[in-house]
Scaffold this motif. Structure first.
Motif, PDB file in Angstrom:
ATOM      1  N   PHE A   1      35.951  46.309  37.075  1.00  0.00           N
ATOM      2  CA  PHE A   1      35.358  45.288  37.943  1.00  0.00           C
ATOM      3  C   PHE A   1      36.452  44.858  38.919  1.00  0.00           C
ATOM      4  O   PHE A   1      37.551  44.496  38.510  1.00  0.00           O
ATOM      5  CB  PHE A   1      34.890  44.090  37.119  1.00  0.00           C
ATOM      6  CG  PHE A   1      33.519  43.595  37.484  1.00  0.00           C
ATOM      7  CD1 PHE A   1      33.159  43.409  38.814  1.00  0.00           C
ATOM      8  CD2 PHE A   1      32.576  43.316  36.512  1.00  0.00           C
ATOM      9  CE1 PHE A   1      31.899  42.964  39.152  1.00  0.00           C
ATOM     10  CE2 PHE A   1      31.309  42.862  36.834  1.00  0.00           C
ATOM     11  CZ  PHE A   1      30.966  42.680  38.170  1.00  0.00           C
ATOM     12  N   THR A   2      36.157  44.899  40.215  1.00  0.00           N
ATOM     13  CA  THR A   2      37.142  44.554  41.231  1.00  0.00           C
ATOM     14  C   THR A   2      36.671  43.349  42.024  1.00  0.00           C
ATOM     15  O   THR A   2      35.565  43.351  42.574  1.00  0.00           O
ATOM     16  CB  THR A   2      37.386  45.736  42.187  1.00  0.00           C
ATOM     17  OG1 THR A   2      37.809  46.879  41.436  1.00  0.00           O
ATOM     18  CG2 THR A   2      38.459  45.385  43.206  1.00  0.00           C
ATOM     19  N   CYS A   3      37.524  42.318  42.061  1.00  0.00           N
ATOM     20  CA  CYS A   3      37.255  41.114  42.854  1.00  0.00           C
ATOM     21  C   CYS A   3      38.501  40.824  43.674  1.00  0.00           C
ATOM     22  O   CYS A   3      39.535  40.422  43.123  1.00  0.00           O
ATOM     23  CB  CYS A   3      36.909  39.936  41.955  1.00  0.00           C
ATOM     24  SG  CYS A   3      36.779  38.357  42.838  1.00  0.00           S
ATOM     25  N   GLY A   4      38.422  41.047  44.981  1.00  0.00           N
ATOM     26  CA  GLY A   4      39.613  40.901  45.810  1.00  0.00           C
ATOM     27  C   GLY A   4      40.678  41.898  45.381  1.00  0.00           C
ATOM     28  O   GLY A   4      40.420  43.099  45.300  1.00  0.00           O
ATOM     29  N   GLU A   5      41.882  41.391  45.067  1.00  0.00           N
ATOM     30  CA  GLU A   5      42.948  42.264  44.581  1.00  0.00           C
ATOM     31  C   GLU A   5      42.963  42.355  43.063  1.00  0.00           C
ATOM     32  O   GLU A   5      43.766  43.091  42.491  1.00  0.00           O
ATOM     33  CB  GLU A   5      44.303  41.752  45.079  1.00  0.00           C
ATOM     34  CG  GLU A   5      44.477  41.833  46.595  1.00  0.00           C
ATOM     35  CD  GLU A   5      45.887  41.476  47.024  1.00  0.00           C
ATOM     36  OE1 GLU A   5      46.787  41.515  46.169  1.00  0.00           O
ATOM     37  OE2 GLU A   5      46.085  41.164  48.204  1.00  0.00           O
ATOM     38  N   ALA A   6      42.101  41.628  42.397  1.00  0.00           N
ATOM     39  CA  ALA A   6      42.058  41.644  40.938  1.00  0.00           C
ATOM     40  C   ALA A   6      41.175  42.792  40.449  1.00  0.00           C
ATOM     41  O   ALA A   6      40.032  42.939  40.878  1.00  0.00           O
ATOM     42  CB  ALA A   6      41.519  40.324  40.412  1.00  0.00           C
ATOM     43  N   VAL A   7      41.727  43.601  39.553  1.00  0.00           N
ATOM     44  CA  VAL A   7      40.994  44.721  38.956  1.00  0.00           C
ATOM     45  C   VAL A   7      41.057  44.571  37.443  1.00  0.00           C
ATOM     46  O   VAL A   7      42.140  44.548  36.854  1.00  0.00           O
ATOM     47  CB  VAL A   7      41.576  46.080  39.375  1.00  0.00           C
ATOM     48  CG1 VAL A   7      40.781  47.217  38.735  1.00  0.00           C
ATOM     49  CG2 VAL A   7      41.570  46.224  40.895  1.00  0.00           C
TER      50      VAL A   7
END
Length: 246
Positions: free
Chosen positions: A188-194
Protein backbone atom coordinates in the motif's frame (compact mmCIF):
# COMPACT_ATOMS: atom_id res chain seq x y z
CA UNK A 1 -6.47 76.38 18.00
CA UNK A 2 -5.60 73.88 15.30
CA UNK A 3 -1.92 74.07 16.23
CA UNK A 4 -2.83 73.49 19.85
CA UNK A 5 -4.90 70.39 19.03
CA UNK A 6 -2.13 69.03 16.79
CA UNK A 7 0.39 69.53 19.55
CA UNK A 8 -1.79 67.72 22.04
CA UNK A 9 -2.24 64.76 19.59
CA UNK A 10 1.51 64.48 19.00
CA UNK A 11 2.23 64.63 22.72
CA UNK A 12 -0.35 61.95 23.40
CA UNK A 13 1.14 59.66 20.77
CA UNK A 14 4.62 60.09 22.17
CA UNK A 15 3.35 59.43 25.67
CA UNK A 16 1.54 56.23 24.58
CA UNK A 17 4.58 54.97 22.69
CA UNK A 18 6.82 55.63 25.65
CA UNK A 19 4.38 53.89 27.94
CA UNK A 20 4.23 50.89 25.64
CA UNK A 21 8.00 50.55 25.47
CA UNK A 22 8.27 50.98 29.22
CA UNK A 23 5.61 48.32 29.76
CA UNK A 24 7.49 45.92 27.54
CA UNK A 25 10.90 46.68 29.04
CA UNK A 26 9.63 46.44 32.60
CA UNK A 27 8.16 42.98 31.98
CA UNK A 28 4.53 44.08 32.24
CA UNK A 29 2.29 41.95 30.01
CA UNK A 30 5.35 40.49 28.24
CA UNK A 31 5.00 37.67 25.76
CA UNK A 32 5.80 34.02 26.49
CA UNK A 33 6.18 32.37 23.07
CA UNK A 34 5.50 28.65 22.60
CA UNK A 35 5.74 26.30 19.62
CA UNK A 36 3.57 23.32 18.62
CA UNK A 37 3.66 20.81 15.76
CA UNK A 38 0.49 19.64 14.02
CA UNK A 39 0.14 16.74 13.60
CA UNK A 40 2.77 15.57 16.12
CA UNK A 41 3.56 12.54 13.92
CA UNK A 42 3.19 11.77 10.24
CA UNK A 43 4.18 9.24 7.62
CA UNK A 44 7.29 9.52 5.43
CA UNK A 45 6.95 12.57 3.20
CA UNK A 46 3.85 13.76 5.04
CA UNK A 47 3.24 17.47 5.62
CA UNK A 48 3.04 19.15 9.02
CA UNK A 49 2.73 22.70 10.42
CA UNK A 50 4.92 24.41 13.01
CA UNK A 51 2.90 27.04 14.90
CA UNK A 52 4.34 29.74 17.18
CA UNK A 53 1.99 31.38 19.64
CA UNK A 54 2.38 34.59 21.68
CA UNK A 55 5.22 36.06 19.64
CA UNK A 56 5.61 39.86 19.41
CA UNK A 57 3.45 41.25 16.63
CA UNK A 58 5.66 42.33 13.75
CA UNK A 59 8.75 40.31 14.66
CA UNK A 60 10.27 37.74 12.31
CA UNK A 61 10.12 34.02 13.04
CA UNK A 62 12.80 31.94 11.33
CA UNK A 63 11.97 28.23 11.05
CA UNK A 64 14.77 25.72 10.40
CA UNK A 65 14.19 22.03 9.69
CA UNK A 66 16.42 19.45 7.97
CA UNK A 67 18.47 22.08 6.16
CA UNK A 68 15.43 24.07 5.03
CA UNK A 69 14.74 27.59 6.33
CA UNK A 70 11.46 29.49 6.19
CA UNK A 71 10.42 32.84 7.66
CA UNK A 72 7.09 34.29 8.72
CA UNK A 73 6.03 37.57 10.29
CA UNK A 74 4.27 37.35 13.62
CA UNK A 75 0.75 38.69 13.20
CA UNK A 76 -2.05 39.41 15.64
CA UNK A 77 -5.50 40.90 15.88
CA UNK A 78 -5.89 44.63 15.33
CA UNK A 79 -5.16 46.52 18.53
CA UNK A 80 -7.17 49.41 19.96
CA UNK A 81 -4.07 51.22 21.11
CA UNK A 82 -0.38 51.40 20.40
CA UNK A 83 0.33 49.78 23.75
CA UNK A 84 -1.67 46.69 22.89
CA UNK A 85 -0.08 46.50 19.42
CA UNK A 86 3.39 46.33 20.93
CA UNK A 87 2.92 43.95 23.86
CA UNK A 88 0.08 41.70 22.66
CA UNK A 89 1.10 38.20 21.49
CA UNK A 90 0.70 37.06 17.88
CA UNK A 91 1.18 33.91 15.80
CA UNK A 92 3.53 32.68 13.08
CA UNK A 93 3.37 29.48 11.04
CA UNK A 94 5.49 27.46 8.61
CA UNK A 95 4.80 24.16 6.82
CA UNK A 96 7.30 21.40 6.08
CA UNK A 97 7.39 17.91 4.58
CA UNK A 98 8.70 15.07 6.73
CA UNK A 99 11.75 13.03 5.64
CA UNK A 100 11.19 9.76 3.80
CA UNK A 101 12.67 7.60 6.55
CA UNK A 102 11.04 6.73 9.87
CA UNK A 103 12.54 8.39 12.94
CA UNK A 104 12.41 11.46 15.19
CA UNK A 105 13.57 14.78 13.72
CA UNK A 106 14.29 18.14 15.39
CA UNK A 107 13.94 21.75 14.27
CA UNK A 108 14.07 25.27 15.70
CA UNK A 109 12.25 28.60 15.51
CA UNK A 110 14.16 31.83 16.19
CA UNK A 111 12.28 35.01 17.16
CA UNK A 112 14.32 38.17 16.56
CA UNK A 113 12.54 40.59 18.94
CA UNK A 114 11.70 38.04 21.60
CA UNK A 115 15.34 36.91 21.50
CA UNK A 116 14.13 33.32 21.88
CA UNK A 117 14.97 30.02 20.18
CA UNK A 118 12.19 27.45 20.36
CA UNK A 119 12.91 23.78 19.60
CA UNK A 120 10.32 21.49 18.00
CA UNK A 121 10.17 17.81 17.07
CA UNK A 122 8.30 15.64 14.56
CA UNK A 123 8.03 11.86 14.61
CA UNK A 124 7.98 10.07 11.25
CA UNK A 125 6.33 6.65 11.40
CA UNK A 126 5.67 4.03 8.71
CA UNK A 127 1.93 3.35 8.60
CA UNK A 128 0.60 -0.17 9.15
CA UNK A 129 -1.84 -1.88 6.81
CA UNK A 130 -4.93 -3.40 8.46
CA UNK A 131 -6.78 -6.26 6.72
CA UNK A 132 -10.35 -7.28 7.51
CA UNK A 133 -9.54 -10.99 7.17
CA UNK A 134 -5.99 -12.30 7.43
CA UNK A 135 -7.06 -15.83 6.35
CA UNK A 136 -9.57 -15.42 3.54
CA UNK A 137 -10.91 -18.37 1.56
CA UNK A 138 -9.71 -18.66 -2.03
CA UNK A 139 -11.63 -16.33 -4.34
CA UNK A 140 -13.33 -14.36 -1.54
CA UNK A 141 -13.01 -10.61 -0.96
CA UNK A 142 -11.50 -8.70 1.95
CA UNK A 143 -10.46 -5.09 2.64
CA UNK A 144 -7.05 -3.55 3.31
CA UNK A 145 -6.73 -0.10 4.94
CA UNK A 146 -3.90 2.32 5.66
CA UNK A 147 -3.75 5.75 7.36
CA UNK A 148 -3.36 8.29 4.55
CA UNK A 149 -3.86 12.05 4.29
CA UNK A 150 -2.88 12.29 0.63
CA UNK A 151 -5.29 12.84 -2.27
CA UNK A 152 -4.88 9.23 -3.41
CA UNK A 153 -3.22 5.94 -2.49
CA UNK A 154 -2.18 2.91 -4.53
CA UNK A 155 -2.47 -0.74 -3.54
CA UNK A 156 -0.83 -3.65 -5.38
CA UNK A 157 -1.96 -7.20 -4.65
CA UNK A 158 -1.84 -10.51 -6.53
CA UNK A 159 -0.36 -8.89 -9.64
CA UNK A 160 -3.04 -6.20 -9.86
CA UNK A 161 -2.96 -2.52 -8.90
CA UNK A 162 -5.69 -0.03 -8.04
CA UNK A 163 -5.89 3.58 -6.90
CA UNK A 164 -8.22 4.59 -4.08
CA UNK A 165 -9.27 7.95 -2.63
CA UNK A 166 -8.71 8.28 1.15
CA UNK A 167 -11.64 9.29 3.33
CA UNK A 168 -11.29 10.79 6.82
CA UNK A 169 -7.56 10.08 6.83
CA UNK A 170 -7.84 6.40 5.78
CA UNK A 171 -7.42 4.70 2.41
CA UNK A 172 -9.35 1.43 1.97
CA UNK A 173 -9.28 -1.04 -0.92
CA UNK A 174 -11.42 -4.11 -1.56
CA UNK A 175 -9.29 -7.04 -2.75
CA UNK A 176 -9.94 -10.59 -3.95
CA UNK A 177 -7.93 -13.51 -2.59
CA UNK A 178 -6.17 -15.70 -5.20
CA UNK A 179 -7.69 -19.02 -6.26
CA UNK A 180 -4.71 -20.96 -4.97
CA UNK A 181 -4.09 -21.54 -1.29
CA UNK A 182 -0.97 -20.07 0.31
CA UNK A 183 0.51 -16.73 1.34
CA UNK A 184 -0.31 -13.72 -0.84
CA UNK A 185 1.48 -10.38 -0.35
CA UNK A 186 0.77 -6.80 -1.35
CA UNK A 187 1.87 -3.19 -0.82
CA UNK A 188 0.00 0.00 0.00
CA UNK A 189 1.54 3.32 -1.06
CA UNK A 190 0.52 6.69 0.38
CA UNK A 191 2.77 9.55 -0.67
CA UNK A 192 6.32 8.42 0.12
CA UNK A 193 5.13 5.83 2.63
CA UNK A 194 5.12 2.22 1.39
CA UNK A 195 3.75 -0.50 3.69
CA UNK A 196 3.63 -4.24 3.00
CA UNK A 197 0.95 -6.72 4.06
CA UNK A 198 0.10 -10.39 3.57
CA UNK A 199 -2.80 -12.82 3.95
CA UNK A 200 -2.91 -16.61 4.19
CA UNK A 201 -5.36 -17.90 1.60
CA UNK A 202 -7.35 -20.98 2.65
CA UNK A 203 -8.27 -23.74 0.19
CA UNK A 204 -11.97 -24.32 -0.53
CA UNK A 205 -11.49 -27.96 -1.78
CA UNK A 206 -12.84 -30.82 0.43
CA UNK A 207 -10.35 -33.70 0.67
CA UNK A 208 -11.69 -37.19 1.44
CA UNK A 209 -9.16 -39.36 3.31
CA UNK A 210 -7.96 -42.48 1.46
CA UNK A 211 -8.33 -44.66 4.57
CA UNK A 212 -11.52 -46.13 6.03
CA UNK A 213 -11.54 -43.50 8.71
CA UNK A 214 -13.61 -41.22 6.49
CA UNK A 215 -17.24 -40.88 7.50
CA UNK A 216 -18.27 -41.51 3.90
CA UNK A 217 -16.16 -44.67 3.58
CA UNK A 218 -17.50 -45.93 6.91
CA UNK A 219 -21.09 -45.46 5.76
CA UNK A 220 -20.41 -47.31 2.51
CA UNK A 221 -18.85 -50.21 4.39
CA UNK A 222 -21.86 -50.56 6.70
CA UNK A 223 -24.23 -50.45 3.74
CA UNK A 224 -22.27 -53.15 1.95
CA UNK A 225 -22.39 -55.44 5.00
CA UNK A 226 -26.13 -54.95 5.39
CA UNK A 227 -26.70 -55.61 1.70
CA UNK A 228 -24.72 -58.85 1.80
CA UNK A 229 -26.53 -59.93 4.97
CA UNK A 230 -29.89 -59.27 3.37
CA UNK A 231 -28.93 -61.22 0.27
CA UNK A 232 -27.82 -64.18 2.42
CA UNK A 233 -31.07 -64.23 4.36
CA UNK A 234 -33.06 -64.12 1.13
CA UNK A 235 -31.13 -67.10 -0.24
CA UNK A 236 -31.72 -69.12 2.93
CA UNK A 237 -35.44 -68.35 2.84
CA UNK A 238 -35.76 -69.46 -0.79
CA UNK A 239 -33.91 -72.70 -0.06
CA UNK A 240 -36.25 -73.53 2.83
CA UNK A 241 -39.29 -72.93 0.63
CA UNK A 242 -38.02 -75.36 -2.01
CA UNK A 243 -37.40 -78.03 0.63
CA UNK A 244 -40.87 -77.58 2.08
CA UNK A 245 -42.48 -77.80 -1.37
CA UNK A 246 -40.57 -80.97 -2.24
Amino acid sequence: MKRLMAGIAIASAVTMAGGAVHAQDSGYNTNDPTVAVSPPSTGPGGSFDVDVDDCIVGETATFTFEGETKTDTCVGASADSLTEAIVAGGTATASFNAPGTAGTYDGTVELDQSAATLPFQIEVVVPTVTVSNSSPAAGTTFTASIPCDEDSATVTFNGQSQTVTPSNGTATATLTAPAAAGTATGTFTCGEAVASFSVTVQSTNVTIPATGSSGINGTLSIATVLLLAGAGMFAVTQARRRQHTA
